[in-house]
Design an enzyme around this catalytic site. Structure first.
Site, PDB file in Angstrom:
ATOM      1  N   VAL A  34      84.856   6.029  48.139  1.00 43.24           N
ATOM      2  CA  VAL A  34      85.774   5.896  49.289  1.00 43.24           C
ATOM      3  C   VAL A  34      86.696   4.680  49.592  1.00 43.24           C
ATOM      4  O   VAL A  34      87.526   4.968  49.899  1.00 43.24           O
ATOM      5  CB  VAL A  34      84.629   6.073  50.609  1.00 43.24           C
ATOM      6  CG1 VAL A  34      85.558   5.780  51.843  1.00 43.24           C
ATOM      7  CG2 VAL A  34      83.796   7.339  50.780  1.00 43.24           C
ATOM      8  N   HIS A  35      85.998   3.590  49.130  1.00 47.37           N
ATOM      9  CA  HIS A  35      87.018   2.307  48.964  1.00 47.37           C
ATOM     10  C   HIS A  35      87.994   2.548  47.817  1.00 47.37           C
ATOM     11  O   HIS A  35      89.277   2.246  48.408  1.00 47.37           O
ATOM     12  CB  HIS A  35      86.132   1.264  48.196  1.00 47.37           C
ATOM     13  CG  HIS A  35      85.243   0.554  49.791  1.00 47.37           C
ATOM     14  ND1 HIS A  35      83.873   1.016  50.115  1.00 47.37           N
ATOM     15  CD2 HIS A  35      85.532  -0.284  50.631  1.00 47.37           C
ATOM     16  CE1 HIS A  35      83.626   0.251  51.060  1.00 47.37           C
ATOM     17  NE2 HIS A  35      84.286  -0.615  51.376  1.00 47.37           N
ATOM     18  N   GLU A  36      87.620   3.286  46.793  1.00 47.33           N
ATOM     19  CA  GLU A  36      88.651   3.691  45.952  1.00 47.33           C
ATOM     20  C   GLU A  36      89.629   4.649  46.415  1.00 47.33           C
ATOM     21  O   GLU A  36      90.820   4.389  46.148  1.00 47.33           O
ATOM     22  CB  GLU A  36      88.414   4.023  44.502  1.00 47.33           C
ATOM     23  CG  GLU A  36      89.138   4.403  43.314  1.00 47.33           C
ATOM     24  CD  GLU A  36      89.836   2.773  42.936  1.00 47.33           C
ATOM     25  OE1 GLU A  36      90.732   3.209  42.591  1.00 47.33           O
ATOM     26  OE2 GLU A  36      88.905   1.909  42.961  1.00 47.33           O
TER      27      GLU A  36
END
Length: 641
Positions: free
Chosen positions: A577-579
Site C-alpha cells: 500500500v505504501h509503494e
C-alpha cells in the site's frame, strides 16, 4: 455487598494493580494479556478489581467470599464513599485528574512490553475478529492530557515549537531578501491552489458518498437477497478493488499535482479500510444472526416433538454431546470457545448444534432425554448468539441488525477510527474553542511544512530534474547521491515529524471533538521505540488496529496460517500500500519503499537477540537512524534512478 462492582477495562485493572503494588513497568505488564485480548478476559469470569483500604497489595478475584471481605475500588460517576462496601471503599471517576493520569501512565508502560501481534505470551489469537477496547483517553500531546502537561519533558515540547517559529521566521526573512516576498517564489502553494482545487473537493465528497455501496450490500444481505459467506464477501472485495482503482485512475486522468494526488489517494485508502471493516464485521454478524434465526426455528420445531419412551437410535445420542459449557453464562466469548472445542478434535468435525439441528429436521423419533438436552443446548446457543449480536452496544437500537441504518454508516465514515464497532465511548459535548484551536494548529503546521519544502526540498528536486533533462548519464547522476542525501536528511526529518503531528494530533483530534469520539489514543510513545514492531504498533494506532483485526487475525482464522506467516502477510500488505502511494507520486514503480519496509522484519528478529534484547538505548538509536535516513534515501533514489 449490594450492587456488584463494575467490571473495569484491562488498562484500569493494570493501573490499579500497578499503583497498589508499586510495580515497575515491566513487572506490571508481565502477567497481563494485551489490549486485544480483553474480550476473552472480561467474558471469562468478569474479573473485579479489589483494593483494600490501607493495604500494601491489591487482590484481583472473582470469589464472592473475598468480595464480601475486602472494600472495592470502583470506577463510577464521582468520588464518594462506597455504600456497597460499608463505607470502607472509594468510588473513583475515570474523569478524576489523578486517577486518569495514573491509568494512562500504567497503560502506556504496560502496553510497551507486549508483543505487537497477538498475546503477550506470543501465542496467536484464535477468533474471527479481535475485539479491541475503546476507552475515554487523550492523545499524548493533547493539552487536556494532564500526564503530558506534567511531564518532566514538557519544556522540550515548548522549546520545539518556539524553535520552529524562529526557524520559519528566518526562512521568511531569507525569502524577503532574495525574492521580495516572505513566501519566496511560492511554487508549492501555487501548485496546490492553481487548478482543480474545487474539482478535488467535489471528487472527495463524491468518493466519501460512494462508500454507501457497502451499506447497500449489507442491507441486501440482511434482506436475504444474498449470503455473506457465499457471494456477499466476493462482491464486497470486487467493489473495494473497483473503488481504489477509480481513486487512483482519477488522479492519473486529471494529471493532478503531487499535493492533490497524495491527499486524494490517502483519503481513498482510508475509505477502503473503513468500508472493509464495516462490511466484514457486519457480514460476520449477519451469519450469526442467520444462525440464531435457524436455531429459534429448530426450537419451535422441537416444541412439537413428542418424545418416545424407549431409547432413541437417532444420532446424535446424548452421551456423544458435550454439555459442560451449559454451566457457564451464555456469552459471545463462551460461544466461540465452545465452537472451537467442538471442532478441534478432528479436522472438519461437525459442531454439536449442527448435528442437533439435523436430528430435529430429520423427523426421526427422539427420546425424552434427547429432547431436554437438545432444548437446553439450543437455548444456550441462542442466548450466546444474542450476546454476540449486541457486541459493545448499550442499547438494542445499536445492536445488529438495527445498526444497519444509513445514519450509522456515515457516522462511522466520519469518525476518526478505521475499525467498526457497534458503539464507541462518546464525549458529552463539543468544546468549540478546542476544535478551533486544533483547526488553527492544522493550518499552521501545513504552512510550516510548505515553507520548509519550498526552501530546502524543492531546490534539490529541481536540480535532479534538470540533470535528467540535460541527459546526464546515470553514473554521473549517482555521484550526486551523497550530497543530495545530506541536503535532504534534515528537512525530511522535520517534514516527517510535522506530517505525523498534523494527522495524528491535529486532524484526528479535531474530528474526534466534532464527532464526540472520546477515545483519542491515536498513537503511543513511538519515539521511545526500541524495535520496528513496536514502532509499527505505536505510531499509528488506527491503522495498527485495522491490520490487527482484519489482516493479522483474519489471516490466522481464514487462511489457517501461524502467527509468523500472518505477521509476514501483514507487513507485506502494508508495504504494498505504501509503494502504491509512492507510485502515484513519482509515477515510477521501483519497489524501494517496499524493500525497506520488508527489511524491518529481520531487524525485528535482530532486536530480540541477546545482543539487543536488553539494550534499550542502542535499540532506540537504531530505530532513529532508520527514521532519520529512510525518507532522504528514498527520495534521492527516486530522483536519481
Amino acid at each position: 455487598m449490594g450492587s456488584p462492582p463494575l467490571v473495569t477495562p484491562h488498562s484500569l485493572r493494570d493501573a490499579l494493580r500497578s499503583a497498589a503494588n508499586g510495580l515497575d513497568a515491566s513487572a506490571a505488564s508481565s502477567g497481563t494479556t494485551s489490549e486485544e485480548d480483553w474480550d476473552e478476559l472480561s467474558a471469562a469470569g468478569s474479573p473485579v478489581a479489589v483494593v483494600a483500604t490501607g493495604a500494601k497489595k491489591t487482590t484481583k478475584t472473582t470469589s464472592s467470599s473475598l468480595r464480601r471481605e475486602l472494600p472495592v475500588l470502583k470506577i463510577g460517576a464521582g468520588e464518594k464513599e462506597s455504600q456497597a462496601s460499608g463505607g470502607r471503599g472509594i468510588v473513583l471517576s475515570s474523569d478524576d485528574t489523578a486517577v486518569r493520569d495514573m491509568l494512562q501512565q500504567a497503560k502506556a508502560s504496560s502496553s510497551s512490553s507486549l508483543s505487537s501481534w497477538g498475546k503477550a505470551d506470543g501465542t496467536a489469537r484464535r477468533g474471527k475478529f479481535s475485539d479491541l477496547v475503546f476507552t475515554r483517553t487523550f492523545s499524548a500531546f493533547d493539552r487536556q492530557n494532564h500526564a503530558a502537561a506534567n511531564s518532566p519533558f514538557h519544556g522540550f515540547f515548548t522549546l520545539f515549537w518556539m524553535s520552529v517559529f524562529f526557524f520559519v521566521l528566518k526562512i521568511g526573512a531569507d525569502n524577503w531578501k532574495q525574492y521580495g516576498s516572505p513566501l519566496g517564489n511560492n511554487e508549492i502553494m501555487e501548485a496546490m491552489f492553481r487548478r482543480d482545487l474545487l474539482v478535488l473537493l467535489i471528487s472527495d465528497g463524491v468518493m466519501s458518498g460512494m462508500t454507501g455501496v457497502s451499506w447497500l450490500l449489507q442491507r441486501a444481505i440482511k434482506a436475504g437477497y444474498m449470503d455473506w459467506d457465499r457471494s456477499g464477501w466476493v462482491l464486497q472485495n470486487l467493489w473495494q478493488t473497483a473503488f481504489i482503482g477509480a481513486v487512483v485512475g482519477l488522479t492519473l486522468l486529471r494529471d493532478w499535482p503531487w499535493t492533490h494526488t497524495v491527499f486524494f489517494v490517502m483519503h481513498g485508502l482510508v475509505m477502503v479500510m473503513k468500508q472493509h471493516s464495516y462490511a466484514f464485521y457486519n457480514g460476520y454478524l449477519s451469519s450469526a444472526h442467520k444462525k440464531r434465526l435457524l436455531l429459534l426455528a429448530k426450537l419451535k420445531q422441537l416444541e412439537k416433538v413428542s418424545p418416545i419412551q424407549s431409547p432413541s437410535q437417532t444420532e446424535p445420542p446424548v452421551s456423544a454431546i458435550s454439555t459442560s459449557h451449559l454451566a457457564h453464562v451464555p456469552s459471545a466469548y463462551e460461544y466461540k470457545k465452545e465452537r472451537r472445542r467442538s471442532t478441534s478434535h478432528e479436522r472438519g468435525a461437525v459442531p454439536d448444534t449442527d448435528r442437533i439441528a439435523a436430528a430435529i429436521g430429520s423427523g426421526e423419533p427422539l427420546d425424552e432425554e434427547q429432547v431436554q438436552v437438545f432444548e437446553r443446548i439450543l437455548k444456550w446457543e441462542v442466548d450466546a448468539l444474542s450476546d454476540e449480536l449486541r457486541g459493545k452496544s448499550s442499547t438494542a437500537a445499536r445492536s445488529y441488525p438495527n445498526n444497519l441504518s444509513l445514519v450509522n454508516h456515515y457516522e462511522f465514515i466520519v469518525l476518526p477510527t478505521l475499525v467498526y464497532e457497534l458503539e464507541y465511548p462518546r464525549s458529552d459535548s463539543i468544546n468549540w474553542y478546542y476544535a478551533a484551536e486544533k483547526m488553527v494548529a492544522c493550518f499552521g503546521v501545513i504552512f510550516v511544512m510548505i515553507m520548509v519544502s519550498q526552501a530546502f526540498i524543492l531546490p534539490v528536486v529541481m536540480d535532479a530534474v534538470r540533470m535528467k533533462e540535460a541527459g546526464m548519464p546515470l553514473a554521473a547522476r549517482f555521484a550526486h547521491f551523497p550530497g543530495m542525501f545530506l541536503e535532504l536528511i534534515f528537512p525530511f526529518m522535520m517534514e516527517y515529524l510535522l506530517t505525523w503531528y498534523l494527522i495524528w494530533e491535529t486532524i484526528l483530534n479535531f474530528l474526534a471533538e466534532l464527532t464526540y469520539f472520546a477515545d483519542r489514543s491515536f498513537y503511543d510513545a513511538w519515539w521511545n521505540s526500541v524495535s520496528w514492531d513496536q514502532f509499527a504498533r505505536d505510531w499509528n494506532r488506527p491503522v495498527h488496529n485495522f491490520l490487527l483485526r482484519h489482516v493479522y487475525h483474519s489471516s490466522i482464522s481464514a487462511m489457517k496460517v501461524d502467527k509468523h506467516t500472518a505477521t509476514l502477510i501483514t507487513f507485506f500488505l502494508s508495504a504494498c500500500v505504501h509503494e502504491l502511494v509512492m507510485w502515484c507520486i513519482f509515477k515510477k514503480l521501483r519497489g524501494y519503499l517496499l524493500i525497506l519496509q520488508m527489511c524491518q522484519l529481520p531487524l525485528v528478529r535482530l532486536s530480540r537477540t541477546k545482543w539487543l534484547r536488553h539494550r534499550a538505548t542502542l535499540g532506540n538509536m537504531i530505530f532513529w537512524l532508520g527514521i532519520f535516513t529512510g525518507p532522504s534515501v528514498l527520495c534521492s533514489l527516486y530522483l536519481i534512478l
